[in-house]
Design a protein around this motif. Structure first.
Motif, PDB file in Angstrom:
ATOM      1  N   UNK A   1       0.968  -1.107   0.061  1.00 12.54           N
ATOM      2  CA  UNK A   1       0.102   0.039   0.096  1.00 12.54           C
ATOM      3  C   UNK A   1       0.853   1.325  -0.044  1.00 12.54           C
ATOM      4  N   UNK A   2       0.507   2.379  -0.741  1.00 12.26           N
ATOM      5  CA  UNK A   2       1.359   3.541  -1.136  1.00 12.26           C
ATOM      6  C   UNK A   2       1.176   4.219  -0.003  1.00 12.26           C
ATOM      7  N   UNK A   3      -0.164   4.689   0.514  1.00 13.73           N
ATOM      8  CA  UNK A   3      -0.249   5.778   1.415  1.00 13.73           C
ATOM      9  C   UNK A   3      -1.022   5.192   2.746  1.00 13.73           C
ATOM     10  N   UNK A   4      -0.793   5.710   3.845  1.00 10.34           N
ATOM     11  CA  UNK A   4      -1.572   5.549   5.065  1.00 10.34           C
ATOM     12  C   UNK A   4      -1.548   7.025   5.836  1.00 10.34           C
ATOM     13  N   UNK A   5      -2.627   7.373   6.516  1.00  9.41           N
ATOM     14  CA  UNK A   5      -2.391   8.430   7.458  1.00  9.41           C
ATOM     15  C   UNK A   5      -1.999   7.959   8.889  1.00  9.41           C
ATOM     16  N   UNK A   6      -0.799   8.674   9.442  1.00 10.72           N
ATOM     17  CA  UNK A   6      -0.139   8.151  10.679  1.00 10.72           C
ATOM     18  C   UNK A   6      -0.046   9.191  11.699  1.00 10.72           C
ATOM     19  N   UNK A   7      -0.325   8.818  12.915  1.00 15.41           N
ATOM     20  CA  UNK A   7      -0.143   9.800  14.014  1.00 15.41           C
ATOM     21  C   UNK A   7       1.469  10.109  13.869  1.00 15.41           C
ATOM     22  N   UNK A   8       2.029  11.514  14.289  1.00 16.03           N
ATOM     23  CA  UNK A   8       3.136  11.871  14.518  1.00 16.03           C
ATOM     24  C   UNK A   8       4.048  10.914  15.583  1.00 16.03           C
ATOM     25  N   UNK A   9       3.199  10.515  16.692  1.00 17.52           N
ATOM     26  CA  UNK A   9       3.674   9.775  17.649  1.00 17.52           C
ATOM     27  C   UNK A   9       3.673   8.294  17.313  1.00 17.52           C
ATOM     28  N   UNK A  10       3.065   7.755  16.365  1.00 20.57           N
ATOM     29  CA  UNK A  10       3.311   6.399  15.664  1.00 20.57           C
ATOM     30  C   UNK A  10       4.675   6.513  14.751  1.00 20.57           C
ATOM     31  N   UNK A  11       4.623   7.319  14.055  1.00 20.98           N
ATOM     32  CA  UNK A  11       5.801   7.790  13.248  1.00 20.98           C
ATOM     33  C   UNK A  11       7.182   7.484  14.041  1.00 20.98           C
ATOM     34  N   UNK A  12       7.286   8.305  15.053  1.00 21.54           N
ATOM     35  CA  UNK A  12       8.516   8.373  15.860  1.00 21.54           C
ATOM     36  C   UNK A  12       8.858   6.902  16.508  1.00 21.54           C
ATOM     37  N   UNK A  13       7.648   6.566  17.138  1.00 18.81           N
ATOM     38  CA  UNK A  13       7.666   5.064  17.697  1.00 18.81           C
ATOM     39  C   UNK A  13       8.286   4.126  16.740  1.00 18.81           C
ATOM     40  N   UNK A  14       7.912   4.037  15.517  1.00 18.93           N
ATOM     41  CA  UNK A  14       8.140   2.936  14.672  1.00 18.93           C
ATOM     42  C   UNK A  14       9.301   3.114  13.962  1.00 18.93           C
ATOM     43  N   UNK A  15      10.121   4.221  14.176  1.00 22.92           N
ATOM     44  CA  UNK A  15      11.410   4.785  13.579  1.00 22.92           C
ATOM     45  C   UNK A  15      12.397   4.496  14.451  1.00 22.92           C
ATOM     46  N   UNK A  16      12.067   4.139  15.509  1.00 24.42           N
ATOM     47  CA  UNK A  16      13.229   3.928  16.714  1.00 24.42           C
ATOM     48  C   UNK A  16      13.315   2.599  17.060  1.00 24.42           C
TER      49      UNK A  16
END
Length: 438
Positions: free
Chosen positions: A266-281
């Motif tokens: 899947x190309x796109x999905x809205x994501x909370x900034x908090x989720x972005x940070x969590x799953x980047x670390x």
């Protein structure tokens, strides 16, 4: 022995009473003032957080060092899911905390019932406080009826998650921050296909980019601020529903799942900034989204809107019945207005600061850079500030969830049963409006 006269006894009694009263007063003056904080443990955004108390404890240590006769206490271990009930019991017992966190679902009730203190007077009389230091959207999240009842402690915008690997492998560049609905549709239509040649799509454009997200990007609001009027017949709402229907039709009725996204299809999905940070670390990045590179950008802009997304806030307010108004205000300011503690939001939590000077700083960008792997693009402080400032606050009126459920049920019929959009929106307008006034 000389007899003591009545007059002398009166003097002795008066002196004794004065000394006793003085001793009691001195003892009371030396007795610590207890300021109580209401808070919950864990993240407000549904992600892992092992540092719940770090910022709070640091703030308490500073506050107590600056106010020698004050102790700040809180009950530890209260989970977010239990917090509203815990707080309600404290209110009913007449023993609510002096300063307390406010969940989005509780804000309207707390402010409309007089549980939270009106902060306008405190803000205006404090020459060291300047409300324009806050992002406008964040500050507005703490208003009810034009009155400020709470200040934002931590905020989280929604961004668009991009499967960068999928786009680049198909010769498509990651969109710019000023992209539009047309750009979004073009990419989704190019990527939605059956790569296995079995007549069922196994690659898709988007997941969870819901119709109400699309409405926001077209500059429309489904309800007025106090939830007394619905706006489903607004032409901007109709345009958003038509566009959402176009995106839905690309999948030919096939349901897109989270598993499709996790597998990189899947190309796109809205994501909370908090989720972005969590799953980047680390260690969370080894558990999710490891098969492809990904990034975050703005939402696509509608014809009559902008690259706008929702912004959620964790608020803090003051008990309207606190006996320590001045101290409570000073502690609230420390938590929400102090730049050092607000920078710690980026170090020890997953959200962002509501202070422009903090979120828009090079220091914060360096903190975010530490979370990224080499070669990955970070969310710049300019982008983050823009998304927050141009964001939209989710309504907080009573029965919002129920009103949205009524609308959701009917809008889904447009997608699944090809019902007439304009007629259905008129029906939703009548149905939801009746619900709101009852």
């Amino acid at each position: 022995m000389k007899k003591i006269s009545i007059k002398q006894w009166a003097v002795i009694c008066a002196c004794t009473a004065a000394l006793t009263a003085g001793a009691i007063t001195l003892r009371e003056l030396n007795k610590p003032v207890v300021l109580e904080l209401g808070m919950f443990v864990g993240s407000n955004w549904g992600v892992a957080n092992a540092n719940s108390y770090v910022i709070i404890d640091k703030a308490i240590e500073r506050f107590e060092s600056e106010h020698k006769n004050v102790k700040v206490l809180y009950d530890s271990g209260i989970q977010k899911v239990d917090y509203s009930e815990w707080f309600a019991r404290r209110v009913l017992s007449g023993n609510a905390p002096d300063v307390f966190m406010v969940l989005s679902s509780d804000f309207y009730q707390f402010s409309s019932m007089g549980i939270m203190k009106n902060l306008d007077g405190l803000m205006q009389s404090d020459e060291s406080f300047h409300k324009d230091k806050f992002f406008t959207t964040a500050l507005d999240s703490g208003k009810y009826g034009g009155t400020q009842y709470a200040l934002p402690y931590e905020i989280v915008p929604t961004l668009m998650f991009v499967n960068k690997s999928l786009l680049l492998s198909n010769g498509i560049q990651v969109p710019s921050y000023d992209w539009t609905w047309n750009d979004f549709y073009d990419i989704c239509s190019r990527l939605t296909q059956d790569s296995h040649q079995n007549e069922a799509a196994n690659r898709f454009g988007t997941l969870n980019f819901n119709w109400y997200d699309v409405v926001t990007t077209n500059g429309a609001y489904l309800f007025d601020a106090d939830g007394k009027q619905a706006n489903f017949t607004d032409e901007r709402v109709a345009e958003a529903i038509r566009f959402s229907k176009q995106i839905y039709d690309l999948n030919h009725g096939q349901k897109v799942t989270q598993e499709d996204f996790d597998n990189g299809n899947v190309a796109f999905m809205p994501l909370l900034f908090a989720e972005y940070r969590t799953y980047k670390t680390y260690p969370y990045k080894i558990k999710k989204y490891t098969s492809f590179q990904w990034d975050c950008i703005t939402m696509p802009s509608g014809k009559n809107g902008g690259n706008t997304s929702s912004v959620d806030s964790l608020l803090i307010g003051i008990n309207s019945r606190t006996r320590h108004e001045k101290l409570a205000w000073e502690f609230l300011k420390l938590l929400t207005y102090d730049e050092e503690l607000q920078t710690d939001i980026f170090r020890y939590s997953q959200g962002a600061s509501a202070l422009r000077s903090v979120t828009n700083s090079i220091q914060v960008e360096k903190i975010l850079q530490e979370e990224m792997e080499e070669g990955e693009r970070i969310i710049s402080h300019e982008l983050l500030s823009r998304v927050i400032e141009e964001g939209s606050v989710t309504p907080r009126f009573p029965n919002y969830i129920e009103a949205m459920a009524l609308a959701e049920n009917e809008v889904n019929k447009i997608f699944e049963s090809n019902k007439n959009i304009d007629q259905t929106l008129k029906y939703i307008q009548r149905t939801v409006s009746r619900f709101l006034v009852n």
